[in-house]
Design an enzyme around this catalytic site. Structure first.
Site, PDB file in Angstrom:
ATOM      1  N   LYS A  90       0.874  -1.082   0.150  1.00  0.00           N
ATOM      2  CA  LYS A  90      -0.028   0.205   0.095  1.00  0.00           C
ATOM      3  C   LYS A  90       0.917   1.306  -0.105  1.00  0.00           C
ATOM      4  CE  LYS A  90      -4.495   0.931   0.188  1.00  0.00           C
ATOM      5  NZ  LYS A  90      -5.517   0.077  -0.142  1.00  0.00           N
ATOM      6  N   ASP A  94      -6.973   4.559  -4.540  1.00  0.00           N
ATOM      7  CA  ASP A  94      -7.726   4.335  -3.366  1.00  0.00           C
ATOM      8  C   ASP A  94      -8.210   5.656  -2.988  1.00  0.00           C
ATOM      9  OD1 ASP A  94      -7.759   2.224  -0.600  1.00  0.00           O
ATOM     10  OD2 ASP A  94      -7.672   4.233   0.164  1.00  0.00           O
TER      11      ASP A  94
HETATM   12  N1  GLU Z   1      -7.411   0.348  -2.875  1.00  0.00           N
HETATM   13  C1  GLU Z   1      -8.011  -0.642  -3.278  1.00  0.00           C
HETATM   14  C2  GLU Z   1      -8.149  -1.754  -2.044  1.00  0.00           C
HETATM   15  O1  GLU Z   1      -8.242  -1.185  -0.981  1.00  0.00           O
HETATM   16  C3  GLU Z   1      -7.560  -1.327  -4.617  1.00  0.00           C
HETATM   17  C4  GLU Z   1      -6.212  -1.874  -4.594  1.00  0.00           C
HETATM   18  C5  GLU Z   1      -5.713  -2.362  -6.017  1.00  0.00           C
HETATM   19  O2  GLU Z   1      -6.536  -2.676  -6.783  1.00  0.00           O
HETATM   20  O3  GLU Z   1      -4.483  -2.635  -5.937  1.00  0.00           O
HETATM   21  O4  GLU Z   1      -8.069  -2.973  -2.148  1.00  0.00           O
END
Ligand code: GLU
Length: 453
Positions: free
Chosen positions: A134, A174
């Site tokens: 992340k 996100d």
């Molecule tokens: N931000 C999204 C999550 O919390 C998607 C992450 C992504 O597609 O890599 O899963």
């Protein structure tokens, strides 16, 4: 703040929790995410000696790599700003690090680490070959011009590009990072690296490597998951009243799918308040207000005679059968849970990451409400990102129907894994235990296979 009593963790796992606390002072959201997983792992104690021998738990809670960097940029008036950028490459046992980027003023190391930690198990549940990561920044996009957003994204990527790649680490969106931002980030990556690495980012535009259904995926996937929960309990969405917090990407497409399945969505929100629309939320208008005009929720109410804005109190005061928190972490508190139960809620499924506090989860589960944690119910977004990566690797693209069908199958499968694993470990119907155990076991077994690295 959440009550993170160490006594709730089984005694043999307390040393790991204590070591994590000592090593990461003040990172309360990260502590909360680890606390929840450790409670769920109790049924494994004594059953998997190889996990203990290889210190799997100690290694899972320590990120493989933590990157923090300076992001300088100039606003339209020429004033210089300095933000902080993050990328936590948490675990690569199952595949390249995968997870979104969040741009929000609240972002700090604790928030990115809790998100990265949850992402490990969420990604494992999808059954697709993706590790957990992340990133993001404490940059506040609110009120910024397009040109400012572009310059910020370019500065952010100028540093991030040296750490990522289609087989290494694959960011996506996100909170605060959508299609526009992914475009600017991709453009800068492509320019610096001189490579059209389509698979380096997901959530791309459809003409340059994006996947059908990625935009809709988190919200649609959430509703598919909740549909399975209802079906397992012998009921459906038909005629149900729903409340969805938030009005961003997750909320909008959750509302759209709920309506397609015959439910009525009474309310949604943003950081300025919530709207109640007795006729049901008009998704087309909501999309226009939020995605095109980038306006506030009051702008929606101003154009709908059936809607009113509420700027004090909680959206969870609105009586409903189904509540889907799709805004942000720790947005549904113990009192809110009590109100929902009093008003007869039957299901709460998380579209956001960790939106329900531990005390609120206790209230919901104690009252027999069906409750799904985000790492299971919101996994459709990252799952469809992995489908985007598949299409990029094959230099191909699928139709909307094919992509939506795959998403649906994946959500049905995650739901089944949660229930089967919960039952296998003596916690029937407990989606939290099922999701944590199923996700953890997959990652841990791969780590055992890879040896002490
Ligand atoms: N931000 C999204 C999550 O919390 C998607 C992450 C992504 O597609 O890599 O899963």
């Amino acid at each position: 703040m959440a009550n993170l009593d160490i006594e709730l963790i089984t005694p043999s796992l307390r040393p790991q929790y204590q070591a994590m606390l000592d090593r990461n002072p003040g990172q309360t959201e990260f502590h909360q995410a680890v606390h929840e997983v450790l409670i769920s792992l109790e049924p494994l104690v004594g059953k998997k000696p190889e996990y203990t021998d290889l210190a799997i738990l100690d290694r899972v809670i320590e990120p493989e790599r933590q990157i923090m960097f300076r992001v300088p940029w100039a606003d339209d008036a020429g004033n210089v700003h300095v933000n902080r950028g993050f990328r936590i490459e948490f675990n690569s046992a199952l595949g390249p690090y995968k997870g979104g980027l969040r741009f929000h003023p609240s972002v700090n190391l604790s928030i990115i680490k809790f998100l990265g930690f949850e992402q490990i198990f969420k990604n494992a549940l999808t059954g697709l070959p993706i590790g957990g990561g992340k990133g993001g920044s404490d940059f506040d996009p609110k009120g910024r011009s397009d040109a400012e957003i572009m310059r910020f994204c370019q500065s952010f990527m100028t540093e991030l590009q040296r750490h990522i790649g289609p087989d290494t680490d694959v960011p996506a969106g996100d909170i605060g990072v959508g299609g526009r931002e992914i475009g600017y980030l991709f453009g800068q990556y492509k320019r610096i690296r001189n490579r059209f690495d389509a698979g380096v980012l997901t959530g791309k535009g459809l003409t340059w490597g994006g996947s059908q259904v990625r935009t809709e995926a988190t919200g649609y996937g959430l509703v598919f998951f909740a549909q399975e929960m209802l079906a397992a309990a012998g009921t459906s969405f038909e005629g149900r009243t729903c409340v969805v917090s938030g009005s961003g990407n997750v909320a909008i497409y959750a509302i759209e799918k709920l309506q397609q399945l015959g439910a009525k969505v009474l309310a949604c929100s943003d950081s300025s308040g919530y709207v109640v629309d007795e006729n049901g939320i008009d998704v087309a208008l909501l999309k226009d207000v939020k995605e095109v005009r980038r306006g506030r929720i009051a702008d929606y109410a101003a154009e709908r005679s059936s809607a009113r804005v509420v700027t004090d109190g909680s959206i969870w005061d609105v009586p409903c059968d189904v509540a889907l928190p799709c805004a942000t972490q720790n947005e549904l508190h113990q009192d809110d849970a009590r109100t929902l139960v009093k008003n007869g809620v039957i299901l709460v499924a998380e579209g956001a990451n960790m939106p329900t506090t531990p005390e609120a989860i206790d209230v919901l589960q104690g009252a027999g409400v069906l409750y799904a944690p985000g790492k299971a119910s919101n996994a459709g977004g990252v799952a469809t990102s992995a489908l985007e990566m598949q299409q990029n690797s094959g230099r191909t693209s699928w139709t909307f129907d094919v992509a939506e069908k795959r998403l649906h199958e994946i959500m049905v499968d995650i739901h089944r894994q949660c229930l089967d694993t919960a039952a296998e470990y003596g916690k029937p119907g407990d989606y939290v235990a099922g999701a944590n155990l199923a996700g953890f076991i997959k990652v841990a077994d791969a780590m055992v296979a890879h040896g002490l690295i």
